[in-house]
Design a protein around this motif. Structure first.
Motif, short mmCIF file in Angstrom:
data_model
loop_
_atom_site.label_atom_id
_atom_site.label_comp_id
_atom_site.label_asym_id
_atom_site.label_seq_id
_atom_site.Cartn_x
_atom_site.Cartn_y
_atom_site.Cartn_z
N THR A 57 0.88 -1.19 0.13
CA THR A 57 -0.12 0.00 0.11
C THR A 57 0.91 1.29 0.11
OG1 THR A 57 0.00 0.05 2.51
CG2 THR A 57 -1.92 -1.14 1.23
N ASN A 58 0.26 2.20 -0.55
CA ASN A 58 0.92 3.65 -0.48
C ASN A 58 -0.23 4.68 -0.06
OD1 ASN A 58 2.94 5.66 -1.01
ND2 ASN A 58 1.58 5.90 -3.07
N TYR A 59 0.23 5.62 0.75
CA TYR A 59 -0.85 6.45 1.23
C TYR A 59 -0.22 8.15 0.89
CZ TYR A 59 -3.18 2.83 3.53
OH TYR A 59 -4.06 1.59 3.77
N ALA A 60 -1.36 8.93 0.75
CA ALA A 60 -0.79 10.53 0.94
C ALA A 60 -0.69 10.67 2.09
CB ALA A 60 -2.08 11.19 0.06
N ASP A 61 0.27 11.62 2.41
CA ASP A 61 0.45 11.97 3.91
C ASP A 61 -0.67 12.64 4.44
OD1 ASP A 61 3.78 13.30 3.22
OD2 ASP A 61 3.14 11.31 3.49
N SER A 62 -1.46 13.29 3.69
CA SER A 62 -2.76 13.75 4.60
C SER A 62 -3.86 12.86 5.21
CB SER A 62 -3.58 14.60 3.46
OG SER A 62 -3.88 14.20 2.24
N VAL A 63 -3.72 11.53 4.49
CA VAL A 63 -4.61 10.63 5.04
C VAL A 63 -3.93 9.40 5.86
CG1 VAL A 63 -6.01 11.21 3.04
CG2 VAL A 63 -4.51 8.98 3.02
N LYS A 64 -2.73 9.33 5.81
CA LYS A 64 -1.99 8.37 6.88
C LYS A 64 -2.54 8.32 8.09
CE LYS A 64 2.42 8.00 4.29
NZ LYS A 64 3.78 8.38 4.34
N GLY A 65 -2.91 7.14 8.55
CA GLY A 65 -3.34 6.91 9.94
C GLY A 65 -5.00 6.96 10.10
N ARG A 66 -5.67 7.63 8.92
CA ARG A 66 -6.81 7.90 9.06
C ARG A 66 -7.70 7.00 7.96
NH1 ARG A 66 -9.18 12.51 7.55
NH2 ARG A 66 -7.61 13.35 6.16
N PHE A 67 -7.04 6.74 6.85
CA PHE A 67 -7.84 5.83 5.91
C PHE A 67 -6.86 4.57 5.72
CE2 PHE A 67 -9.30 9.55 2.98
CZ PHE A 67 -9.99 10.16 4.19
N THR A 68 -7.63 3.40 5.54
CA THR A 68 -7.28 2.13 4.78
C THR A 68 -7.81 1.53 3.70
OG1 THR A 68 -7.15 1.86 7.62
CG2 THR A 68 -6.89 0.09 6.11
N ILE A 69 -6.88 1.41 2.91
CA ILE A 69 -7.23 0.56 1.69
C ILE A 69 -7.05 -1.12 1.67
CG2 ILE A 69 -4.80 0.67 0.49
CD1 ILE A 69 -6.36 1.19 -1.96
N SER A 70 -8.20 -1.41 1.19
CA SER A 70 -7.75 -2.95 1.22
C SER A 70 -8.50 -3.58 -0.14
CB SER A 70 -8.62 -3.73 2.49
OG SER A 70 -10.20 -3.41 2.49
N ARG A 71 -8.11 -5.03 -0.54
CA ARG A 71 -8.65 -5.65 -1.63
C ARG A 71 -9.19 -6.91 -1.63
NH1 ARG A 71 -4.27 -4.55 -6.73
NH2 ARG A 71 -5.21 -6.17 -8.17
N ASP A 72 -10.14 -7.14 -2.32
CA ASP A 72 -10.55 -8.61 -2.58
C ASP A 72 -9.90 -9.10 -3.95
OD1 ASP A 72 -13.60 -10.44 -1.84
OD2 ASP A 72 -11.70 -10.88 -2.99
N ASN A 73 -8.89 -9.48 -4.24
CA ASN A 73 -8.57 -10.03 -5.59
C ASN A 73 -9.53 -11.00 -6.30
OD1 ASN A 73 -6.30 -8.38 -5.34
ND2 ASN A 73 -5.05 -10.03 -4.49
N SER A 74 -10.21 -11.88 -5.42
CA SER A 74 -11.11 -12.98 -6.16
C SER A 74 -12.29 -12.06 -6.43
CB SER A 74 -11.26 -13.86 -5.12
OG SER A 74 -12.20 -13.33 -4.04
#
Length: 122
Positions: A57-74
């Protein structure tokens, strides 16, 4: 060829949470990177966060610690969990996928969703 459908936007008070979803469908052989971008009124579209097929994952500094990305590859779906939202997070949020559509050619294409509005206001 490839369609991205976002959902989950809306109006939330400062400090609240929202969860966005983006499902990809169509002529998909492999999805490399998926991510979220946002565009606020009068501003350029900016990167929020990305995630690779391997979960890096990679986050913009403005959202680090507040936003979380996740993914369901299936299910070719990416999620964005947004917490501790601030008025400055108000924007149209766009999903993006980097997709290989043909297994015979190692060529990637960028596809975008239609956008979903997130408004943070009391």
């Amino acid at each position: 060829q490839v369609q991205l459908v976002e959902s989950g936007g809306g109006l939330v008070q400062p400090g609240g949470s929202l969860r966005l979803s983006c499902a990809a469908s169509g002529s998909i052989f492999k999805i490399n990177v998926m991510g979220w971008y946002r565009e606020a009124p009068g501003k350029q579209r900016e990167l929020v966060t990305t995630i690779t097929s391997g979960g890096v994952t990679n986050y913009a500094d403005s959202v680090k610690g507040r936003f979380t990305i996740s993914r369901d590859n299936s299910n070719n779906t990416v999620y964005l969990q947004m917490s501790r939202l601030e008025p400055e997070d108000t924007a149209v949020y766009y999903c993006k996928a980097v997709v290989q559509t043909n297994p015979r050619f190692d060529v990637m294409y960028n596809f975008w969703g239609q956008g979903t509005q997130v408004t943070v206001s009391s």
